[in-house]
Design a protein around this motif. Sequence first.
Motif, PDB file in Angstrom:
ATOM      1  N   GLU A  99      37.902  16.779 -34.749  1.00 47.87           N
ATOM      2  CA  GLU A  99      38.376  17.781 -33.854  1.00 47.87           C
ATOM      3  C   GLU A  99      38.265  19.107 -34.501  1.00 47.87           C
ATOM      4  N   ASN A 100      37.300  19.137 -35.648  1.00 49.85           N
ATOM      5  CA  ASN A 100      37.186  20.321 -36.231  1.00 49.85           C
ATOM      6  C   ASN A 100      38.455  20.917 -37.150  1.00 49.85           C
ATOM      7  N   ASP A 101      39.147  19.962 -37.498  1.00 50.01           N
ATOM      8  CA  ASP A 101      40.289  20.266 -38.419  1.00 50.01           C
ATOM      9  C   ASP A 101      39.903  19.994 -39.687  1.00 50.01           C
ATOM     10  N   THR A 102      40.083  21.112 -40.680  1.00 50.63           N
ATOM     11  CA  THR A 102      39.518  20.783 -42.063  1.00 50.63           C
ATOM     12  C   THR A 102      40.302  19.800 -42.751  1.00 50.63           C
ATOM     13  N   ASP A 103      41.588  19.621 -42.475  1.00 49.07           N
ATOM     14  CA  ASP A 103      42.486  18.817 -43.306  1.00 49.07           C
ATOM     15  C   ASP A 103      41.959  17.219 -42.971  1.00 49.07           C
ATOM     16  N   SER A 104      41.890  17.317 -41.679  1.00 53.46           N
ATOM     17  CA  SER A 104      41.320  15.655 -41.029  1.00 53.46           C
ATOM     18  C   SER A 104      39.978  15.520 -41.859  1.00 53.46           C
ATOM     19  N   GLU A 105      39.149  16.327 -42.032  1.00 54.09           N
ATOM     20  CA  GLU A 105      37.871  16.003 -42.438  1.00 54.09           C
ATOM     21  C   GLU A 105      38.120  15.652 -44.198  1.00 54.09           C
ATOM     22  N   ILE A 106      38.856  16.394 -44.996  1.00 52.55           N
ATOM     23  CA  ILE A 106      39.000  16.111 -46.110  1.00 52.55           C
ATOM     24  C   ILE A 106      39.783  14.653 -46.217  1.00 52.55           C
ATOM     25  N   GLY A 119      27.510   5.951 -48.336  1.00 55.53           N
ATOM     26  CA  GLY A 119      27.083   7.320 -47.605  1.00 55.53           C
ATOM     27  C   GLY A 119      27.944   8.076 -46.701  1.00 55.53           C
ATOM     28  N   ILE A 120      27.864   9.120 -46.511  1.00 59.72           N
ATOM     29  CA  ILE A 120      28.568   9.864 -45.495  1.00 59.72           C
ATOM     30  C   ILE A 120      27.699  10.633 -44.722  1.00 59.72           C
ATOM     31  N   ILE A 121      27.737  10.807 -43.346  1.00 58.82           N
ATOM     32  CA  ILE A 121      27.142  11.737 -42.669  1.00 58.82           C
ATOM     33  C   ILE A 121      28.320  12.551 -41.789  1.00 58.82           C
ATOM     34  N   PHE A 122      28.123  13.818 -41.887  1.00 51.78           N
ATOM     35  CA  PHE A 122      29.124  14.819 -41.506  1.00 51.78           C
ATOM     36  C   PHE A 122      28.667  15.840 -40.536  1.00 51.78           C
ATOM     37  N   SER A 123      29.278  16.146 -39.452  1.00 54.40           N
ATOM     38  CA  SER A 123      29.131  16.951 -38.482  1.00 54.40           C
ATOM     39  C   SER A 123      30.274  18.091 -38.523  1.00 54.40           C
ATOM     40  N   GLY A 124      30.311  19.186 -38.906  1.00 55.12           N
ATOM     41  CA  GLY A 124      31.411  20.294 -38.870  1.00 55.12           C
ATOM     42  C   GLY A 124      30.810  21.385 -38.493  1.00 55.12           C
ATOM     43  N   THR A 125      31.678  22.407 -38.343  1.00 58.23           N
ATOM     44  CA  THR A 125      31.308  23.984 -38.180  1.00 58.23           C
ATOM     45  C   THR A 125      31.445  24.734 -39.256  1.00 58.23           C
ATOM     46  N   ILE A 126      32.448  24.455 -40.258  1.00 58.28           N
ATOM     47  CA  ILE A 126      32.642  25.438 -41.279  1.00 58.28           C
ATOM     48  C   ILE A 126      32.773  24.625 -42.661  1.00 58.28           C
ATOM     49  N   PHE A 127      32.451  25.277 -43.688  1.00 57.24           N
ATOM     50  CA  PHE A 127      32.442  24.747 -44.978  1.00 57.24           C
ATOM     51  C   PHE A 127      33.216  25.616 -45.955  1.00 57.24           C
ATOM     52  N   THR A 128      34.430  25.084 -46.270  1.00 56.05           N
ATOM     53  CA  THR A 128      35.474  25.843 -46.784  1.00 56.05           C
ATOM     54  C   THR A 128      35.272  25.465 -48.333  1.00 56.05           C
ATOM     55  N   GLU A 133      35.340  21.447 -52.882  1.00 53.60           N
ATOM     56  CA  GLU A 133      36.108  20.770 -54.163  1.00 53.60           C
ATOM     57  C   GLU A 133      35.950  19.332 -53.858  1.00 53.60           C
ATOM     58  N   GLU A 134      35.847  18.691 -52.565  1.00 50.90           N
ATOM     59  CA  GLU A 134      35.865  17.403 -52.347  1.00 50.90           C
ATOM     60  C   GLU A 134      34.511  16.768 -52.667  1.00 50.90           C
ATOM     61  N   LEU A 135      33.357  17.564 -52.228  1.00 55.57           N
ATOM     62  CA  LEU A 135      32.262  17.334 -52.651  1.00 55.57           C
ATOM     63  C   LEU A 135      31.801  17.329 -53.965  1.00 55.57           C
ATOM     64  N   GLU A 136      32.274  18.058 -54.731  1.00 53.83           N
ATOM     65  CA  GLU A 136      32.149  18.038 -56.255  1.00 53.83           C
ATOM     66  C   GLU A 136      32.475  16.762 -56.705  1.00 53.83           C
ATOM     67  N   LYS A 137      33.280  16.038 -56.050  1.00 53.18           N
ATOM     68  CA  LYS A 137      34.049  14.731 -56.773  1.00 53.18           C
ATOM     69  C   LYS A 137      33.536  13.433 -56.162  1.00 53.18           C
ATOM     70  N   PHE A 142      25.682  12.367 -49.276  1.00 52.79           N
ATOM     71  CA  PHE A 142      26.246  13.374 -48.395  1.00 52.79           C
ATOM     72  C   PHE A 142      25.242  14.132 -47.527  1.00 52.79           C
ATOM     73  N   ILE A 143      25.124  13.787 -46.262  1.00 58.61           N
ATOM     74  CA  ILE A 143      24.284  14.209 -45.199  1.00 58.61           C
ATOM     75  C   ILE A 143      25.367  15.134 -44.116  1.00 58.61           C
ATOM     76  N   VAL A 144      24.746  16.389 -43.945  1.00 63.29           N
ATOM     77  CA  VAL A 144      25.327  17.384 -42.671  1.00 63.29           C
ATOM     78  C   VAL A 144      24.357  17.546 -41.850  1.00 63.29           C
ATOM     79  N   PHE A 145      24.819  17.294 -40.457  1.00 63.99           N
ATOM     80  CA  PHE A 145      23.914  17.448 -39.433  1.00 63.99           C
ATOM     81  C   PHE A 145      24.374  18.310 -38.521  1.00 63.99           C
ATOM     82  N   GLY A 146      23.816  19.167 -38.004  1.00 62.15           N
ATOM     83  CA  GLY A 146      24.027  20.264 -37.072  1.00 62.15           C
ATOM     84  C   GLY A 146      24.469  21.668 -37.781  1.00 62.15           C
ATOM     85  N   GLN A 147      24.437  21.770 -38.718  1.00 62.69           N
ATOM     86  CA  GLN A 147      24.644  22.869 -39.720  1.00 62.69           C
ATOM     87  C   GLN A 147      23.924  23.195 -40.830  1.00 62.69           C
TER      88      GLN A 147
END
Length: 261
Positions: A99-106, A119-128, A133-137, A142-147
């Motif tokens: 639901e585009n909720d950052t906390d849920s995505e993390i 592996g992770i495929i992620f579709s989101g609208t913002i990159f905070t 920080e989570e990606l660094e760990k 890790f693949i992003v589609f749509g952004q």
Amino acid sequence: MGLNIKDIAKLAGVSPATVSRVINGTGNVAEENKQRVLKVLEETGYKPNALARGLLMNKTNVIGVIVPDLSNINFAEFVKGIENEAKSNGLSVLLTTSENDTDSEISYFQLFKEKRVDGIIFSGTIFTEKHREELEKADIPFIVFGQWFEHPKLTCVNVDNERAAYEATKYLISKGAKNLSMIMGPLWDRSAGYDRYSGFLKAIVEEGINPKDIVLEEGDFSIKSGYKAMKSILERKKSMEYWQPMTLWPLVQLSILWIKG
């Protein structure tokens, strides 16, 4: 208790290592021994524990997928394509919606890592910063589609939304359309909001159309908001009532970004 690899090895008269190689399709196994193992596997109906096998091989054959909303047909089609391709390659998909909720995505990033997905495929609208920080760990693909998100660990798969909107607008104009309107996404959504609006604006300016003659409505990609926006466009007449500061704001934002760029 159920059978394990040692039991299968004893019944087949081979070593546990040989049974493991046959099950996993790795290494060289004499054809005679391979057939003996396969026969025992068939007779006993033995199936290796997927989790244990995954931990042993450091591979689970599972891909984690995060999308904002499955009620949006575009995301539903994306997921369908991912599942079809995964299945054809012997992979399973673990699907969640954020639901585009950052906390849920993390939270889902962390869950997928605990599940040891490959592996992770992620579709989101913002990159905070939290995402960063989570990606660094992360130590998995890790693949992003749509952004387009900028990070050295990210592979982004997207279309040129600005070009698509530009060409769509040009096409309408070439067919004689003069009274143009646009239902746009939020401008904080870089690809589906800002880039599409930018392409639309570029096309109308090139064609000498006054931006003041354009009716703009913002939606959130839901059917409800689309209906509401279209109804508003149809009800509004060509008058100054729609050219208000709120409607000017997209132009102001684009102007600032163009000056900076």
